[in-house]
Design a protein around this motif. Structure first.
Motif, PDB file in Angstrom:
ATOM      1  N   ASP A 339     -68.507 -19.635 -29.601  1.00  0.00           N
ATOM      2  CA  ASP A 339     -67.351 -20.457 -30.062  1.00  0.00           C
ATOM      3  C   ASP A 339     -66.260 -19.716 -31.031  1.00  0.00           C
ATOM      4  O   ASP A 339     -66.640 -18.897 -31.649  1.00  0.00           O
ATOM      5  CB  ASP A 339     -67.782 -21.940 -30.848  1.00  0.00           C
ATOM      6  CG  ASP A 339     -68.738 -22.575 -30.039  1.00  0.00           C
ATOM      7  OD1 ASP A 339     -68.323 -22.824 -28.792  1.00  0.00           O
ATOM      8  OD2 ASP A 339     -69.695 -23.132 -30.446  1.00  0.00           O
ATOM      9  N   VAL A 340     -65.032 -20.338 -30.570  1.00  0.00           N
ATOM     10  CA  VAL A 340     -63.971 -19.703 -31.264  1.00  0.00           C
ATOM     11  C   VAL A 340     -63.258 -20.795 -32.014  1.00  0.00           C
ATOM     12  O   VAL A 340     -62.789 -21.774 -31.424  1.00  0.00           O
ATOM     13  CB  VAL A 340     -62.903 -19.214 -30.336  1.00  0.00           C
ATOM     14  CG1 VAL A 340     -61.816 -18.197 -30.867  1.00  0.00           C
ATOM     15  CG2 VAL A 340     -63.505 -18.107 -29.240  1.00  0.00           C
ATOM     16  N   ASN A 341     -62.861 -20.520 -33.316  1.00  0.00           N
ATOM     17  CA  ASN A 341     -62.445 -21.156 -34.181  1.00  0.00           C
ATOM     18  C   ASN A 341     -61.031 -20.215 -34.409  1.00  0.00           C
ATOM     19  O   ASN A 341     -60.802 -19.027 -34.774  1.00  0.00           O
ATOM     20  CB  ASN A 341     -62.732 -21.372 -35.532  1.00  0.00           C
ATOM     21  CG  ASN A 341     -63.891 -22.074 -35.432  1.00  0.00           C
ATOM     22  OD1 ASN A 341     -64.273 -22.870 -34.534  1.00  0.00           O
ATOM     23  ND2 ASN A 341     -64.971 -21.995 -36.498  1.00  0.00           N
ATOM     24  N   VAL A 342     -59.656 -21.064 -34.278  1.00  0.00           N
ATOM     25  CA  VAL A 342     -58.411 -20.328 -34.750  1.00  0.00           C
ATOM     26  C   VAL A 342     -57.631 -21.156 -35.871  1.00  0.00           C
ATOM     27  O   VAL A 342     -57.708 -22.125 -35.888  1.00  0.00           O
ATOM     28  CB  VAL A 342     -57.567 -19.894 -33.405  1.00  0.00           C
ATOM     29  CG1 VAL A 342     -58.147 -19.044 -32.514  1.00  0.00           C
ATOM     30  CG2 VAL A 342     -57.273 -21.346 -32.639  1.00  0.00           C
ATOM     31  N   GLY A 343     -56.820 -20.498 -36.667  1.00  0.00           N
ATOM     32  CA  GLY A 343     -55.950 -21.144 -37.524  1.00  0.00           C
ATOM     33  C   GLY A 343     -54.939 -20.174 -38.257  1.00  0.00           C
ATOM     34  O   GLY A 343     -54.735 -19.142 -37.978  1.00  0.00           O
ATOM     35  N   ILE A 344     -54.047 -20.758 -39.023  1.00  0.00           N
ATOM     36  CA  ILE A 344     -53.204 -20.185 -39.453  1.00  0.00           C
ATOM     37  C   ILE A 344     -53.266 -20.594 -41.087  1.00  0.00           C
ATOM     38  O   ILE A 344     -53.291 -21.742 -41.420  1.00  0.00           O
ATOM     39  CB  ILE A 344     -51.904 -20.435 -39.111  1.00  0.00           C
ATOM     40  CG1 ILE A 344     -51.705 -19.876 -37.619  1.00  0.00           C
ATOM     41  CG2 ILE A 344     -50.584 -19.758 -40.021  1.00  0.00           C
ATOM     42  CD1 ILE A 344     -50.594 -20.553 -36.801  1.00  0.00           C
ATOM     43  N   VAL A 345     -53.200 -19.478 -41.959  1.00  0.00           N
ATOM     44  CA  VAL A 345     -53.371 -19.655 -43.393  1.00  0.00           C
ATOM     45  C   VAL A 345     -52.049 -19.406 -43.986  1.00  0.00           C
ATOM     46  O   VAL A 345     -51.391 -18.334 -43.545  1.00  0.00           O
ATOM     47  CB  VAL A 345     -54.354 -18.642 -43.736  1.00  0.00           C
ATOM     48  CG1 VAL A 345     -54.639 -18.795 -45.501  1.00  0.00           C
ATOM     49  CG2 VAL A 345     -55.552 -19.136 -43.162  1.00  0.00           C
ATOM     50  N   GLU A 346     -51.271 -19.886 -44.883  1.00  0.00           N
ATOM     51  CA  GLU A 346     -50.214 -19.621 -45.702  1.00  0.00           C
ATOM     52  C   GLU A 346     -50.346 -18.677 -46.519  1.00  0.00           C
ATOM     53  O   GLU A 346     -51.542 -18.865 -47.383  1.00  0.00           O
ATOM     54  CB  GLU A 346     -49.885 -21.173 -46.028  1.00  0.00           C
ATOM     55  CG  GLU A 346     -48.251 -21.026 -46.394  1.00  0.00           C
ATOM     56  CD  GLU A 346     -48.139 -21.297 -47.793  1.00  0.00           C
ATOM     57  OE1 GLU A 346     -49.005 -21.085 -48.675  1.00  0.00           O
ATOM     58  OE2 GLU A 346     -46.735 -21.351 -48.200  1.00  0.00           O
ATOM     59  N   HIS A 347     -49.516 -17.997 -46.833  1.00  0.00           N
ATOM     60  CA  HIS A 347     -49.748 -16.770 -47.759  1.00  0.00           C
ATOM     61  C   HIS A 347     -49.914 -17.128 -49.050  1.00  0.00           C
ATOM     62  O   HIS A 347     -50.964 -17.024 -49.680  1.00  0.00           O
ATOM     63  CB  HIS A 347     -48.520 -15.828 -47.750  1.00  0.00           C
ATOM     64  CG  HIS A 347     -48.083 -15.073 -46.536  1.00  0.00           C
ATOM     65  ND1 HIS A 347     -49.049 -14.260 -46.065  1.00  0.00           N
ATOM     66  CD2 HIS A 347     -47.077 -15.283 -45.596  1.00  0.00           C
ATOM     67  CE1 HIS A 347     -48.376 -13.576 -44.762  1.00  0.00           C
ATOM     68  NE2 HIS A 347     -47.496 -14.035 -44.827  1.00  0.00           N
ATOM     69  N   GLN A 348     -48.773 -17.664 -49.816  1.00  0.00           N
ATOM     70  CA  GLN A 348     -48.770 -17.971 -51.261  1.00  0.00           C
ATOM     71  C   GLN A 348     -49.958 -19.037 -51.704  1.00  0.00           C
ATOM     72  O   GLN A 348     -50.565 -18.561 -52.707  1.00  0.00           O
ATOM     73  CB  GLN A 348     -47.479 -18.489 -51.650  1.00  0.00           C
ATOM     74  CG  GLN A 348     -46.608 -17.341 -51.726  1.00  0.00           C
ATOM     75  CD  GLN A 348     -45.358 -17.397 -50.732  1.00  0.00           C
ATOM     76  OE1 GLN A 348     -45.153 -18.605 -50.246  1.00  0.00           O
ATOM     77  NE2 GLN A 348     -45.028 -16.503 -50.332  1.00  0.00           N
TER      78      GLN A 348
END
Ligand SMILES: Nc1ncnc2c1ncn2[C@@H]1O[C@H](COP(=O)(O)OP(=O)(O)OP(=O)(O)O)[C@@H](O)[C@H]1O
Ligand SMILES: [Mg+2]
Length: 383
Positions: A339-348
């Motif tokens: 299974d593949v999870n994907v996401g975007i995490v904010e820098h600050q």
């Protein structure tokens, strides 16, 4: 199956007193001044744990996890509701709860044993095992207030697992010990699982929840927002996080981001072991946004196989549609579904701004003869 923990309609309120007058004199003169606010740390929590189950509890800081465990262990009295426990319960509560700081490690072990209804003789019998497991050595005769947090946890864990409990309750503390000791604790927890004992585990480590728990409960602001298979609860919890960050986003000029689809050029996620793979992640963003792309690959049993280097994967989203390409140079996995999870995490703020749990499942087929989950390409020859 028998129910070993039954939590029915449990709420816990704390009264927080706000002082209006600062000085002691004024407080004495106006004893009723100030206001009392009622804080709802837990609201109408319902669940039960069957014997042999391992249940994870996840939630942000302040969501009520420790309060719930303390109610279950009887350290706190719920304001309303009912908790029933069947069997002996040993608890490893957050740091500071449990041991008497002025007493030595040795005295604390006996005190704890007495609290669980053990006679001095019975504690004597397991005492050496406890000290050995804790690796505390001669510090066992030092007052606990001089212990480092690691030593404290080691001793507390050693006690909890050596008193032969039917139910083990662990609050977060596994994160405190060093990696080697953590591994030893996890090992012990697995043994407990094999022996059919029940475990309630609070941790911020999602990988730990995935690998140890078949079921998870998510708390948010004292409410139970999920109770079910670990993957589902983690997904709900993460989506909840996103809603929170969208709230934040509205107050600032931030974007609101969603992961729409994950696709491959060939339309299939079936690959041969050793082959390369490309997939595209379509993301809609309301606003310009910069973050880091995160991808995790798990086995079906919940073991993390790989997480990319998020720091090295910056993405700059523009308003509207965006496409992020992911190239996997070589898939060294053997037969199976991953299974593949994907996401975007904010820098600050280091917050998750978009997440898709189980966004895709890769089906790997393997024609070779190696066993396990990865192909190492071992070749053996006699020297
Ligand atoms: N004795 C207390 N008096 C007043 N408020 C309390 C008390 N104990 C806990 N709280 C409040 O209840 C809420 C839940 O706390 P709790 O310790 O259960 O959270 P948690 O989920 O364990 O958080 P963390 O992840 O930081 O350990 C928090 O807002 C906390 O400030
Ligand atoms: Mg806590």
């Amino acid at each position: 199956m028998t129910t070993v923990i039954d939590v029915q309609g449990v709420s816990k309120q704390f009264k927080i007193h706000h002082e209006r007058h600062q000085s002691l004199k004024e407080r004495l003169l106006h004893p009723k001044s100030g206001s009392t606010e009622v804080f709802h740390a837990l609201a109408d929590i319902n669940f039960s744990v069957a014997s042999g189950e391992t249940v994870g509890i996840v939630g942000h800081n302040g969501s009520g996890k420790s309060t719930l465990l303390k109610c279950i262990c009887g350290v706190l009295q719920p304001t309303s509701g009912d908790i029933r426990i069947r069997g002996n319960l040993a608890a490893l509560l957050e740091l500071g709860a449990g041991f008497q700081p002025e007493l030595s490690g040795r005295d604390n072990v006996f005190l704890y044993g007495a609290m669980l209804g053990f006679s001095r003789r019975m504690v004597d019998e397991i005492f050496d095992d406890i000290v050995a497991f804790s690796e505390i050595g001669h510090f066992i005769d030092t007052q606990v207030k001089f212990y480092s947090s690691g030593m404290y946890v080691r001793l507390a864990f050693a006690v909890a697992v050596n008193v032969d409990p039917d139910i083990l309750v662990v609050d977060e503390v596994l994160a405190v010990g060093d990696e080697r000791f953590q591994a030893k604790c996890i090992d012990r927890i697995r043994r407990f699982q094999e022996e059919g004992r029940s475990i309630l585990l609070v941790t911020h480590n999602a990988d730990q929840v995935r690998s140890l728990c078949n079921r998870a409960i998510a708390l948010d602001g004292g409410l139970m927002i999920a109770d079910g298979p670990t993957q589902d609860s983690l997904r709900i919890f993460r989506e909840h996080l996103l809603e929170d960050s969208v709230e934040l986003d509205r107050s600032g000029a931030q974007a609101n981001v969603s992961i729409d689809a994950i696709t491959t050029p060939s339309g299939t996620f079936d690959v041969k072991s050793g082959a390369s793979m490309h997939f595209d992640v379509d993301v809609t963003s309301h606003g310009a946004y910069s973050g880091n792309f995160v991808m995790e690959i798990f086995t079906r049993s919940g073991m993390l196989i790989s997480r990319n280097d998020a720091q090295g994967s910056p993405v700059n989203l523009k308003p509207g549609s965006n496409r992020i390409g992911v190239d996997l140079a070589q898939i060294p996995l053997l037969d199976g579904v991953y299974d593949v999870n994907v996401g975007i995490v904010e820098h600050q703020r280091n917050t998750v701004i978009a997440w898709r749990e189980q966004a895709a499942s890769i089906q790997v087929s393997y024609g070779g003869r190696e066993g396990g989950i990865v192909e190492l390409g071992a070749s053996i020859r006699q020297a």
